[in-house]
Scaffold this active site. Sequence first.
Site, mmCIF file in Angstrom:
data_model
loop_
_atom_site.group_PDB
_atom_site.id
_atom_site.type_symbol
_atom_site.label_atom_id
_atom_site.label_comp_id
_atom_site.label_asym_id
_atom_site.label_seq_id
_atom_site.Cartn_x
_atom_site.Cartn_y
_atom_site.Cartn_z
ATOM 1 N N CYS A 122 0.814 -1.222 0.000
ATOM 2 C CA CYS A 122 0.000 0.000 0.000
ATOM 3 C C CYS A 122 0.848 1.273 0.000
ATOM 4 O O CYS A 122 0.315 2.371 -0.158
ATOM 5 C CB CYS A 122 -0.960 -0.006 1.176
ATOM 6 S SG CYS A 122 -1.969 -1.495 1.217
ATOM 7 N N HIS A 259 -2.726 6.985 2.602
ATOM 8 C CA HIS A 259 -3.256 5.759 2.009
ATOM 9 C C HIS A 259 -4.663 5.523 2.569
ATOM 10 O O HIS A 259 -4.865 5.523 3.778
ATOM 11 C CB HIS A 259 -2.323 4.587 2.351
ATOM 12 C CG HIS A 259 -2.932 3.253 2.121
ATOM 13 N ND1 HIS A 259 -3.635 2.951 0.977
ATOM 14 C CD2 HIS A 259 -2.971 2.140 2.895
ATOM 15 C CE1 HIS A 259 -4.067 1.699 1.055
ATOM 16 N NE2 HIS A 259 -3.683 1.187 2.210
ATOM 17 N N ASN A 289 -10.068 -0.151 0.076
ATOM 18 C CA ASN A 289 -8.610 -0.062 0.121
ATOM 19 C C ASN A 289 -8.074 -0.660 -1.182
ATOM 20 O O ASN A 289 -8.186 -1.866 -1.388
ATOM 21 C CB ASN A 289 -8.102 -0.829 1.346
ATOM 22 C CG ASN A 289 -6.587 -0.881 1.432
ATOM 23 O OD1 ASN A 289 -5.889 -0.592 0.474
ATOM 24 N ND2 ASN A 289 -6.088 -1.277 2.592
HETATM 25 N N1 COA Z 1 -18.787 -7.464 10.281
HETATM 26 C C1 COA Z 1 -19.171 -7.684 11.554
HETATM 27 N N2 COA Z 1 -18.325 -8.063 12.512
HETATM 28 C C2 COA Z 1 -17.016 -8.205 12.170
HETATM 29 C C3 COA Z 1 -16.571 -8.000 10.870
HETATM 30 C C4 COA Z 1 -17.509 -7.611 9.907
HETATM 31 N N3 COA Z 1 -17.169 -7.380 8.622
HETATM 32 N N4 COA Z 1 -15.238 -8.208 10.839
HETATM 33 C C5 COA Z 1 -14.873 -8.552 12.078
HETATM 34 N N5 COA Z 1 -15.949 -8.566 12.884
HETATM 35 C C6 COA Z 1 -16.048 -8.894 14.297
HETATM 36 C C7 COA Z 1 -14.913 -9.806 14.755
HETATM 37 O O1 COA Z 1 -15.214 -11.151 14.443
HETATM 38 C C8 COA Z 1 -14.907 -9.535 16.218
HETATM 39 O O2 COA Z 1 -15.931 -10.305 16.835
HETATM 40 P P1 COA Z 1 -15.700 -10.989 18.279
HETATM 41 O O3 COA Z 1 -15.444 -9.847 19.209
HETATM 42 O O4 COA Z 1 -16.990 -11.689 18.476
HETATM 43 O O5 COA Z 1 -14.515 -11.872 18.097
HETATM 44 C C9 COA Z 1 -15.287 -8.063 16.332
HETATM 45 O O6 COA Z 1 -15.874 -7.724 15.081
HETATM 46 C C10 COA Z 1 -14.102 -7.154 16.578
HETATM 47 O O7 COA Z 1 -13.058 -7.549 15.700
HETATM 48 P P2 COA Z 1 -11.779 -6.669 15.496
HETATM 49 O O8 COA Z 1 -10.881 -7.319 14.487
HETATM 50 O O9 COA Z 1 -11.184 -6.331 16.834
HETATM 51 O O10 COA Z 1 -12.475 -5.399 14.850
HETATM 52 P P3 COA Z 1 -11.882 -3.983 14.629
HETATM 53 O O11 COA Z 1 -12.681 -2.994 15.362
HETATM 54 O O12 COA Z 1 -10.402 -3.973 14.821
HETATM 55 O O13 COA Z 1 -12.162 -3.766 13.061
HETATM 56 C C11 COA Z 1 -10.926 -3.867 11.010
HETATM 57 C C12 COA Z 1 -11.608 -4.662 12.124
HETATM 58 C C13 COA Z 1 -10.312 -4.850 10.036
HETATM 59 C C14 COA Z 1 -11.961 -3.014 10.331
HETATM 60 C C15 COA Z 1 -9.837 -2.971 11.639
HETATM 61 O O14 COA Z 1 -9.039 -3.711 12.514
HETATM 62 C C16 COA Z 1 -8.961 -2.341 10.615
HETATM 63 O O15 COA Z 1 -9.409 -1.664 9.720
HETATM 64 N N6 COA Z 1 -7.631 -2.484 10.767
HETATM 65 C C17 COA Z 1 -6.688 -1.888 9.858
HETATM 66 C C18 COA Z 1 -6.734 -2.602 8.578
HETATM 67 C C19 COA Z 1 -5.989 -1.872 7.515
HETATM 68 O O16 COA Z 1 -6.082 -0.688 7.385
HETATM 69 N N7 COA Z 1 -5.257 -2.623 6.710
HETATM 70 C C20 COA Z 1 -4.571 -2.156 5.585
HETATM 71 C C21 COA Z 1 -3.318 -1.517 5.983
HETATM 72 S S1 COA Z 1 -2.450 -1.101 4.574
#
Ligand code: COA
Length: 333
Positions: A122, A259, A289
């Site tokens: 990215c 990004h 993304n």
């Molecule tokens: N819909 C509903 N629930 C979801 C879900 C979705 N699409 N994806 C994950 N969950 C759930 C998980 O299973 C988890 O459930 P649990 O508590 O029962 O286990 C809960 O949501 C929290 O998960 P978590 O991974 O802690 O969520 P989060 O708040 O961190 O959000 C992302 C997840 C991926 C959106 C977030 O971590 C993120 O954007 N991270 C950065 C990613 C990024 O930018 N990557 C590219 C970098 S170049």
Amino acid sequence: MLDPARVRAVTSSLRIAAMGTYVPERRLTNADLARSVDTTDDWIVSRTGMRERRIARDDEFTSDMCLAAVRALERNGGSLDAVDFVIACTVTPDYAFPSVAARVQEQLGLRRVGAIDLGAACAGFMYGLDVADALLETGRARNVLLVAGESLSKITDYTDRSTCILFGDGAAAALVTIDRGAPATVLARRVNSDGAAGRELFQTGLRSEIGGVVSPDRYLHQNGRAVYEWALTNITAGIAELLAQAEMRADEIDWFVPHSANGRMIESIAKRAGIARERMLTSYELHGNTSSASIPLALAPAIADGRVKRGNRVMLYGFGGGLVECGMILRWS
Ligand code: COA
């Protein structure tokens, strides 16, 4: 540790002379995703700000999208006549080899040009700009065609709700040149790699194990929480370093183009850095993304409609798989 205020930027007078973009026709909305995995539009919007993304056809690959972006660049007035180097930034090339850059060169009919692919995930577009700048500064190239494109849908596991909501496809092209003797346009730059965090965001290749995790499936895998925390800490610090190099305050930045990884995350970074939301250019809302293409997909429309003007100070910041980062402050010319 280096005192950021004492790190001088290697300045340069590169210029982005023209840009073009392309996204595939097919839209994948949050409602579409909610029909195939256990998620909701509300959840996706509140956690990421994303509403839809574009998905390439089965027979449409990164080089096709990059080529379409170059055609758009030509329609926007960019001339390929004097291009002497092609850099294609991608982590989703059509083939391991030949490179996307060589495919694009061939289809454009360019002769006697260098062509390489650059893999910085990215941060690809920004690393590509940095390498283009080095080629231009040293006189090894005069006009670099920089393309960035991704077919992330082809490496996304659409049964994994934590990743499939995030990623989309698209491409962009920039004609990068240099105005020798003109005032510096690169006011600050930072490049950095943190390979120890590589296992938090990966796609396996010939090797299927990374950091104790075995993943033979060739899909993109991510520890979203870890990447989120990493970006918040490192990119906020990186912005402070760029501002110190340029001897600027955050409120002197006209446009911040991070990004477009996740809206909530980059808004938090901007807030911590003291940059107002109105001064951010983003592409995540309608494209998700798109990795290396996300920064130019946000920047190009703002150039086209005149929001980004000559003399503006524009901070561009790419970060992602590696984990790697590359940021610059440009005086737009
Ligand atoms: N819909 C509903 N629930 C979801 C879900 C979705 N699409 N994806 C994950 N969950 C759930 C998980 O299973 C988890 O459930 P649990 O508590 O029962 O286990 C809960 O949501 C929290 O998960 P978590 O991974 O802690 O969520 P989060 O708040 O961190 O959000 C992302 C997840 C991926 C959106 C977030 O971590 C993120 O954007 N991270 C950065 C990613 C990024 O930018 N990557 C590219 C970098 S170049």
